[in-house]
Write a protein that holds these residues in place. Sequence first.
Motif, PDB file in Angstrom:
ATOM      1  N   GLU A 126       0.826  -1.208   0.000  1.00  0.00           N
ATOM      2  CA  GLU A 126       0.000   0.000   0.000  1.00  0.00           C
ATOM      3  C   GLU A 126       0.859   1.256   0.000  1.00  0.00           C
ATOM      4  O   GLU A 126       0.595   2.203  -0.748  1.00  0.00           O
ATOM      5  N   ALA A 127       1.920   1.251   0.817  1.00  0.00           N
ATOM      6  CA  ALA A 127       2.806   2.414   0.877  1.00  0.00           C
ATOM      7  C   ALA A 127       3.535   2.623  -0.449  1.00  0.00           C
ATOM      8  O   ALA A 127       3.723   3.766  -0.889  1.00  0.00           O
ATOM      9  N   ALA A 128       3.944   1.525  -1.094  1.00  0.00           N
ATOM     10  CA  ALA A 128       4.622   1.644  -2.387  1.00  0.00           C
ATOM     11  C   ALA A 128       3.703   2.288  -3.419  1.00  0.00           C
ATOM     12  O   ALA A 128       4.118   3.169  -4.187  1.00  0.00           O
ATOM     13  N   ASP A 133       1.891   7.258  -6.403  1.00  0.00           N
ATOM     14  CA  ASP A 133       0.828   8.227  -6.672  1.00  0.00           C
ATOM     15  C   ASP A 133       1.259   9.646  -6.308  1.00  0.00           C
ATOM     16  O   ASP A 133       0.981  10.604  -7.032  1.00  0.00           O
ATOM     17  N   ILE A 134       1.956   9.779  -5.177  1.00  0.00           N
ATOM     18  CA  ILE A 134       2.290  11.108  -4.673  1.00  0.00           C
ATOM     19  C   ILE A 134       3.515  11.692  -5.370  1.00  0.00           C
ATOM     20  O   ILE A 134       3.736  12.903  -5.342  1.00  0.00           O
ATOM     21  N   ALA A 135       4.320  10.826  -6.014  1.00  0.00           N
ATOM     22  CA  ALA A 135       5.527  11.315  -6.697  1.00  0.00           C
ATOM     23  C   ALA A 135       5.181  12.316  -7.789  1.00  0.00           C
ATOM     24  O   ALA A 135       5.914  13.288  -8.022  1.00  0.00           O
ATOM     25  N   ARG A 240       7.650  10.408   1.724  1.00  0.00           N
ATOM     26  CA  ARG A 240       7.512   9.691   2.997  1.00  0.00           C
ATOM     27  C   ARG A 240       7.102  10.638   4.127  1.00  0.00           C
ATOM     28  O   ARG A 240       6.403  10.224   5.056  1.00  0.00           O
ATOM     29  N   MET A 241       7.512  11.918   4.057  1.00  0.00           N
ATOM     30  CA  MET A 241       7.075  12.890   5.059  1.00  0.00           C
ATOM     31  C   MET A 241       5.570  13.110   4.966  1.00  0.00           C
ATOM     32  O   MET A 241       4.862  13.153   5.971  1.00  0.00           O
ATOM     33  N   GLN A 242       5.072  13.226   3.746  1.00  0.00           N
ATOM     34  CA  GLN A 242       3.643  13.470   3.546  1.00  0.00           C
ATOM     35  C   GLN A 242       2.798  12.260   3.930  1.00  0.00           C
ATOM     36  O   GLN A 242       1.658  12.417   4.375  1.00  0.00           O
ATOM     37  N   LEU A 243       3.375  11.072   3.763  1.00  0.00           N
ATOM     38  CA  LEU A 243       2.630   9.845   4.056  1.00  0.00           C
ATOM     39  C   LEU A 243       2.899   9.314   5.456  1.00  0.00           C
ATOM     40  O   LEU A 243       2.293   8.314   5.863  1.00  0.00           O
ATOM     41  N   GLY A 244       3.825   9.955   6.167  1.00  0.00           N
ATOM     42  CA  GLY A 244       4.135   9.504   7.521  1.00  0.00           C
ATOM     43  C   GLY A 244       4.911   8.203   7.558  1.00  0.00           C
ATOM     44  O   GLY A 244       4.779   7.421   8.505  1.00  0.00           O
ATOM     45  N   LEU A 245       5.754   7.968   6.549  1.00  0.00           N
ATOM     46  CA  LEU A 245       6.551   6.743   6.484  1.00  0.00           C
ATOM     47  C   LEU A 245       7.897   6.953   7.168  1.00  0.00           C
ATOM     48  O   LEU A 245       8.376   8.088   7.282  1.00  0.00           O
ATOM     49  N   PRO A 246       8.556   5.885   7.607  1.00  0.00           N
ATOM     50  CA  PRO A 246       9.850   6.019   8.279  1.00  0.00           C
ATOM     51  C   PRO A 246      10.963   6.424   7.320  1.00  0.00           C
ATOM     52  O   PRO A 246      10.810   6.344   6.098  1.00  0.00           O
TER      53      PRO A 246
END
Length: 306
Positions: A126-128, A133-135, A240-246
């Motif tokens: 899901e994160a991938a 999408d956000i790129a 990753r900042m926008q999605l809250g990923l590590p």
Amino acid sequence: MSLISPAARDALERFLAHQQSIKGAAENTTLAYGRDITEFLAFMTEHSGQTQGLAALARISTQDMRAWMARTRGGGVGARSLARKLSAVKAFYKWLAQREGFEPTAVLSTRAPKFTKKLPRPVSEEAARDLLDIASLQSDKPWVGLRDTAVLTLLWGCGLRISEALGLLGRDAPLPEVMRITGKGGKERIVPVIDTARDAVDAYVRACPYGVQDDAPLFRAIRGGALAPRAIQKVMAQGRMQLGLPASATPHAMRHSFATHLLNAGGDLRAIQELLGHASLSTTQAYTAVDTVRLMDVYARAHPKA
């Protein structure tokens, strides 16, 4: 390299040339070997109090090796980095001993310090998808968003290294169903290209203002030059900042994820090894974060007596 004798310096240069031309070592690997071995030779000169010619290098003892390792560790070098430096020195000594006719036991028998290998941390499926999408939204230039999406799709969808994706040329587009990729050490592998990756590259090519030239980089920077890895790293950092990923969600993590998601879908480990271009199956196991539960599940379903 002033602390190194001319004979040792010449031997090192010939060794590095051999690594690059015969063994096919990558330029970064050759440079790292050069730095590590140079530091070792300089230490041995200081340690012995005299310039180390080839005859002196052949007489290096176990005590000399221990002294070098102690000094290196004392300088703040971690166990993992010291193991890498020792590997470079051993490779040099094995090569040198074959040519000079001496026994390099003291060097080759030196044990590397133990360290815990860090398992790569893939992102979830899901994160991938969310990162892809956000790129496209990270730039106010639509063609740049399409470019970044295409690159990340190649990392996750085809398991390419970022250097391999950015090394594609204009002549490689449109992407075929199967690509021949030259990876680390000049090793070639065959990589299937999923429709999503081909479509993403096609969309970028149509929008790129610089056109496509056979001998020019396929992926262009804002001003038309070759796209640098740093640009894709920045896109991932913003995503990753926008999605809250590590912080572990890097471009290389997308390659990790390619392997992990294939394995989770029932892919064969050795086939994934071939797709990634790994010489060792153990490396693929690390990339795919294979755990005991997963292996026992495969065993239970596959073993005839299970």
